[in-house]
Design an enzyme around this catalytic site. Structure first.
Site, PDB file in Angstrom:
ATOM      1  CG  HIS A  31      -2.013   1.016   1.111  1.00 39.78           C
ATOM      2  ND1 HIS A  31      -1.819   2.338   1.427  1.00 39.78           N
ATOM      3  CD2 HIS A  31      -3.291   0.907   0.688  1.00 39.78           C
ATOM      4  CE1 HIS A  31      -2.938   2.997   1.212  1.00 39.78           C
ATOM      5  NE2 HIS A  31      -3.856   2.145   0.764  1.00 39.78           N
ATOM      6  CD  GLU A 103      -5.293   1.359  -2.772  1.00 38.08           C
ATOM      7  OE1 GLU A 103      -6.388   1.642  -2.267  1.00 38.08           O
ATOM      8  OE2 GLU A 103      -4.272   1.127  -2.123  1.00 38.08           O
ATOM      9  N   GLY A 109      -7.437   9.215  -0.471  1.00 38.87           N
ATOM     10  CA  GLY A 109      -7.820  10.149   0.574  1.00 38.87           C
ATOM     11  C   GLY A 109      -7.862  11.602   0.152  1.00 38.87           C
ATOM     12  CB  SER A 149     -10.862   9.144  -3.683  1.00 40.99           C
ATOM     13  OG  SER A 149      -9.919   9.649  -2.769  1.00 40.99           O
ATOM     14  N   GLY A 170     -11.578   2.749   0.779  1.00 36.38           N
ATOM     15  CA  GLY A 170     -10.969   3.279   1.992  1.00 36.38           C
ATOM     16  C   GLY A 170     -11.963   4.090   2.784  1.00 36.38           C
ATOM     17  N   GLY A 171     -11.827   5.407   2.721  1.00 37.54           N
ATOM     18  CA  GLY A 171     -12.617   6.321   3.533  1.00 37.54           C
ATOM     19  C   GLY A 171     -14.114   6.149   3.403  1.00 37.54           C
TER      20      GLY A 171
END
Length: 194
Positions: A31, A103, A109, A149, A170-171
């Site tokens: 990552h 990614e 993010g 995102s 993720g978020g």
């Protein structure tokens, strides 16, 4: 941090054996936050991947370029190197334990999302590299996810692309309504396989 070792004094790190003892079957490797903040190299990441696989676990190998690399049209080159080095020494028969996640660092993010076309281009390149390394059948069977995102607004367009097999969220996974919309994306009828 997952150490590429089974035993030893690695304060702050988690051994894959510890994960395995808790029934965890999947782990991320490579990552961007680990690559950038903790300076994990491609060689270190490859050791993580090989150890996880040797223990019968599964790995999500993350690849992706920085914003500066993207602006210099280096996305494909960066991802190719990360992919080849990350998979070095992994046998064809073990590729069913590997998922690739593209990614782009500039999208993680930040609220920026690669367009479906940009993501498809990198995913297709990754699938081509897998075909070179392992043959077309394994390349076609290997899942390649998009992360960075992913939002309820972007998921449908991303998932409509032929080489994007899913998303690494993720978020948005921290908000139930957003996450629910993402995991229940609407596949347009023209993209449904019969």
């Amino acid at each position: 941090m997952i150490t590429p070792e089974t035993y030893g004094a690695f304060t702050g790190a988690i051994s894959p054996l510890m994960l395995q003892s808790m029934g965890i079957q999947w782990s991320l490797a490579g990552h961007s936050e680990r690559r950038i903040i903790f300076k994990e190299t491609d060689e270190y990441i490859n050791k993580q991947c090989r150890l996880l696989i040797s223990l019968g676990m599964n790995v999500v190998l993350c690849v992706g370029e920085t914003e500066a690399e993207f602006e210099q049209n280096l996305a494909s080159a960066v991802c190719e190197v990360q992919l080849k080095k990350g998979l070095a020494g992994i046998a064809p028969e073990d590729m069913d334990k590997v998922v690739i996640a593209y990614e782009p660092v500039w999208a993680i993010g930040t609220g920026k999302v690669a367009t479906p076309e940009i993501a498809q281009e990198v995913h297709a390149m990754c699938r081509g590299i897998l075909a070179e390394m392992y043959g077309k059948e394994i390349a076609d069977e290997t899942r390649i996810l998009y992360g960075g995102s992913v939002t309820p607004e972007s998921v449908d367009g991303l998932m409509a692309k032929p080489d994007i097999d899913g998303s690494l969220v993720g978020g948005a996974s921290l908000d139930a309504s957003k996450f629910s919309r993402i995991i229940n994306f609407v596949q347009k009828p023209e993209f449904v396989a019969v």
